[in-house]
Design a protein around this motif. Structure first.
Motif, PDB file in Angstrom:
ATOM      1  N   GLY A 175      10.758  -0.575   6.258  1.00 23.59           N
ATOM      2  CA  GLY A 175       9.305  -0.755   6.298  1.00 23.59           C
ATOM      3  C   GLY A 175       8.567   0.300   5.503  1.00 23.59           C
ATOM      4  N   ILE A 176       7.578   0.908   6.137  1.00 25.94           N
ATOM      5  CA  ILE A 176       6.678   1.832   5.433  1.00 25.94           C
ATOM      6  C   ILE A 176       7.439   3.016   4.838  1.00 25.94           C
ATOM      7  N   ASP A 177       8.395   3.597   5.601  1.00 24.87           N
ATOM      8  CA  ASP A 177       9.150   4.745   5.099  1.00 24.87           C
ATOM      9  C   ASP A 177       9.804   4.412   3.758  1.00 24.87           C
ATOM     10  N   ALA A 178      10.578   3.321   3.753  1.00 27.31           N
ATOM     11  CA  ALA A 178      11.331   2.953   2.550  1.00 27.31           C
ATOM     12  C   ALA A 178      10.389   2.616   1.403  1.00 27.31           C
ATOM     13  N   ALA A 179       9.307   1.881   1.693  1.00 27.91           N
ATOM     14  CA  ALA A 179       8.379   1.491   0.628  1.00 27.91           C
ATOM     15  C   ALA A 179       7.724   2.728   0.013  1.00 27.91           C
ATOM     16  N   SER A 180       7.394   3.723   0.825  1.00 32.28           N
ATOM     17  CA  SER A 180       6.783   4.953   0.306  1.00 32.28           C
ATOM     18  C   SER A 180       7.715   5.655  -0.663  1.00 32.28           C
ATOM     19  N   ALA A 217      -5.733   7.630   7.698  1.00 28.68           N
ATOM     20  CA  ALA A 217      -5.242   6.299   8.057  1.00 28.68           C
ATOM     21  C   ALA A 217      -5.739   5.301   7.028  1.00 28.68           C
ATOM     22  N   VAL A 218      -4.892   4.338   6.728  1.00 33.06           N
ATOM     23  CA  VAL A 218      -5.237   3.264   5.794  1.00 33.06           C
ATOM     24  C   VAL A 218      -5.739   2.081   6.618  1.00 33.06           C
ATOM     25  N   ILE A 250      -0.007   4.440   7.506  1.00 31.10           N
ATOM     26  CA  ILE A 250      -0.275   3.285   6.650  1.00 31.10           C
ATOM     27  C   ILE A 250      -0.353   1.990   7.451  1.00 31.10           C
ATOM     28  N   GLU A 251       0.584   1.787   8.359  1.00 35.36           N
ATOM     29  CA  GLU A 251       0.486   0.641   9.274  1.00 35.36           C
ATOM     30  C   GLU A 251       1.050   1.064  10.619  1.00 35.36           C
ATOM     31  N   ALA A 252       0.391   0.691  11.691  1.00 35.10           N
ATOM     32  CA  ALA A 252       0.872   1.050  13.023  1.00 35.10           C
ATOM     33  C   ALA A 252       0.338   0.045  14.023  1.00 35.10           C
ATOM     34  N   ALA A 253       1.203  -0.380  14.923  1.00 29.12           N
ATOM     35  CA  ALA A 253       0.767  -1.281  15.990  1.00 29.12           C
ATOM     36  C   ALA A 253      -0.030  -0.467  17.013  1.00 29.12           C
ATOM     37  N   VAL A 290       0.838  -1.198   0.000  1.00 32.15           N
ATOM     38  CA  VAL A 290       0.000   0.000   0.000  1.00 32.15           C
ATOM     39  C   VAL A 290       0.875   1.252   0.000  1.00 32.15           C
ATOM     40  N   ALA A 291       1.976   1.241   0.779  1.00 25.22           N
ATOM     41  CA  ALA A 291       2.865   2.404   0.843  1.00 25.22           C
ATOM     42  C   ALA A 291       3.462   2.700  -0.529  1.00 25.22           C
ATOM     43  N   THR A 292       3.919   1.649  -1.204  1.00 21.18           N
ATOM     44  CA  THR A 292       4.494   1.812  -2.536  1.00 21.18           C
ATOM     45  C   THR A 292       3.455   2.386  -3.495  1.00 21.18           C
TER      46      THR A 292
END
Lengths: 397, 397
Positions: free
Chosen positions: A173-178, A274-275, A250-253, A151-153
């Motif tokens: 994770g999300i940072d890099a994928a974005s 928020a996704v 995008i994703e968070a615990a 989703v981030a990508t």
């Protein structure tokens, strides 16, 4: 317009003197100007409270060395006196300072305060203010799932296609994928670091940062060489929220840092999004918590188009609603639908029987049959009416 | 109290005479009573409009046969004059009728009108009013995914454990999974059908319906033998929404029937809830559309506890917030955290160096070090301070 060398050197010195978000130092610099503030601090003429906050680092001057180190790695110091300073974006942080009481907060809350940066170390070619003018922060967990990274990508790519810049940290994770998504769309991205712009942290991202630097920027409040200490990420996150028009989690615990970032974006008057994800995924619990909190006005976003619609100007950038295939049934009147449902599949029946099954008058049946026949939904068998093969295409419900 | 045989037979006749939601017939029966209404209709004395709505079926009397057929399959006709009638739940439909204009709506909107049932055919042992007193509708697509079925089963089970009844249709997909979850918890469920309670539709669910009938109920507005015509599902859905305290949409495609059900639940003043899912899943698009619509106040729910909290009485049935493991860092002051971050992993350093790295006064460092040492986060090497092995357990961020 570019600031003079004295101002730049003063701010370089200040950026190493105190951690960002040291409110009283920021206020003192805003009051007397950076050059005078530095002189006063070094000569011990500054107010006691400001001197106390400066602490042990006041004797240390690495400003010239820092500026040289920056230059060596292709970085520059952008200061509020420069045209390149993203003044419009960071105005929200200045407003936040105005809301702060003049009496100091207890020490423990310092990293949570919303204070503008004293200066920004920027590595890369484009102008910072231009890149963040239409930008969205994509944030989330380092321990992301394949779903979250997908989703981030996708969002990074979609935002890039629509002319919006992705701003994020440099973590796994999300940072890099974005960033990867945005880079795949061939647009510049902005990585906001919690360490010096000459450092690659994490080391595994050296190739990613090199790609970012081809067209985009690495940005940091800390001078070259500074380490990514843990508390600095919290401080950095307010800058990501401030620089952008909206923040997408995008994703968070559960109860994670991403939620804290979202709260601070909301404090700055930024749109928080928020996704959603599978309720069975621990990495979506934080997003769902944000969406469940009615006090926060967090918008649910599923596509880049919806993100742009949410942060974009009112009336422009509208996302197309999801579509459903049209069927011939859709345009039928209620009574026509009931007559159609009453028609058998094999043996044709007379209109009187259709009226009995459909629960309406025979005249109603006779009125709607021609339209149903024209739509090729029913046919006359010679002895009665039945549905056509085309009409039975959909399953009964 | 049970209604007399004449009333029951009159309502049995009426339930075959017209399709449910025929507003003027319902109003006429409410005005003159079921027995007089039947006499007037059969003798042609009823108002023209009511007679016209009754249409071709008025000559047909299968009421005695229907009641016998029901008896043979273990079913009964529950009428508003019975104690078992779920009057409290269905009150919302009576209120909806009061809001309807007396001038008739165009024919095509008939199946969308909110009108109470004339009578309910009920198969199974328990009392209907008892079962639906604390009940939630779980609805969704027949073309569900494994994810949706997993969540439906989970919610049915969790609601059962908390003493709430699951009410749903009898279709494949989400409906069946919801009932299976509730049955696994050992609690009765209610299946609301769009055909006669003696029919098994779909046929593949004969074993499921048999299990439901051990403790639960099959309910329908249509007399025994009636076919599951397509338009009947829309009519049936208002009954599912009306009987329950809230409706949860678990999976729904874009612009699907589940959304229509949700809208009608909202029209009845019921709480609408939606389960999020992967944004990559077409079967969650409908849920996300509902959640994105700010005008509808749809609540995001991820667990049975959250469903119960949403529909339950205010202050009771509160869901526990998602949890995050506590770490020793959580209780540290801001300055203590910064000093901890400044401590090296191997060689110990003096407090003056810690103050320089952490950006604070040496006195601050000396003040927080004892607490950090007591918490076993830092240790004295003989020549300086460093972090303990325990403190480096978490990754830096």
């Amino acid at each position: 317009m570019r600031a003079g060398a004295a101002v730049r050197r003063a701010r370089a010195w200040l950026s190493r003197l105190v951690e960002p978000c040291t409110l009283d130092v920021w206020r003192y610099v805003a009051d007397v100007g950076p050059v005078d503030a530095v002189c006063a601090l070094r000569e011990g003429r500054a107010p006691t409270r400001v001197t106390a906050l400066a602490g042990a680092r006041v004797a240390d001057d690495q400003s010239l060395a820092d500026l040289r180190r920056a230059e060596r790695c292709g970085a520059r110091l952008v200061v509020p006196e420069d045209d390149e300073w993203p003044a419009l974006s960071l105005h929200c942080l200045e407003l936040a300072v105005l809301r702060e009481p003049v009496a100091p907060l207890p020490q423990r809350d310092r990293t949570l305060q919303l204070v503008p940066p004293l200066a920004l170390w920027v590595r890369g070619r484009p102008r910072l203010d231009h890149l963040v003018q239409r930008s969205v922060a994509l944030v989330g967990s380092r321990a992301s799932t394949g779903y979250g990274e997908h989703v981030a990508t996708d969002l990074g790519y979609g935002l890039g296609e629509r002319g919006w810049t992705t701003v994020s940290g440099g973590a796994f994770g999300i940072d890099a994928a974005s960033h990867r998504g945005a880079l795949a769309a061939g647009v510049p991205t902005v990585v906001v670091l919690a360490c010096g712009v000459d450092r690659v942290y994490p080391v595994a991202h050296s190739a990613l940062f090199a790609r970012v630097l081809q067209d985009g920027l690495l940005v940091s409040e800390w001078p070259p060489g500074c380490a990514p200490l843990r508390h600095r990420f919290l401080v950095r996150n307010r800058l990501i929220a401030g620089l952008t028009q909206g923040t997408v989690v995008i994703e968070a615990a559960a109860r994670s840092g991403a939620q804290a970032t979202a709260n601070r974006a909301a404090d700055l008057g930024r749109q928080v999004m928020a996704v959603p994800g599978p309720v069975t995924s621990a990495m979506s619990v934080g997003c769902h918590e944000l969406l469940r909190d009615a006090t926060k006005r967090v918008a649910l976003v599923a596509t880049a188009a919806q993100v742009v619609e949410t942060v974009g100007a009112i009336g422009s950038d509208l996302a197309a609603p999801p579509e459903r295939p049209q069927t011939p049934r859709d345009d039928l009147s209620d009574i026509a639908r009931r007559v159609l449902d009453a028609c058998p599949v094999r043996t044709g029946v007379p209109p009187e029987r259709l009226a009995a099954v459909a629960g309406c008058d025979v005249l109603d049946v006779l009125r709607v049959l021609p339209a149903l026949e024209l739509a090729e939904l029913v046919e006359w068998t010679g002895s009665g009416w039945r549905v056509t093969h085309a009409a039975t295409g959909g399953a009964a419900r």
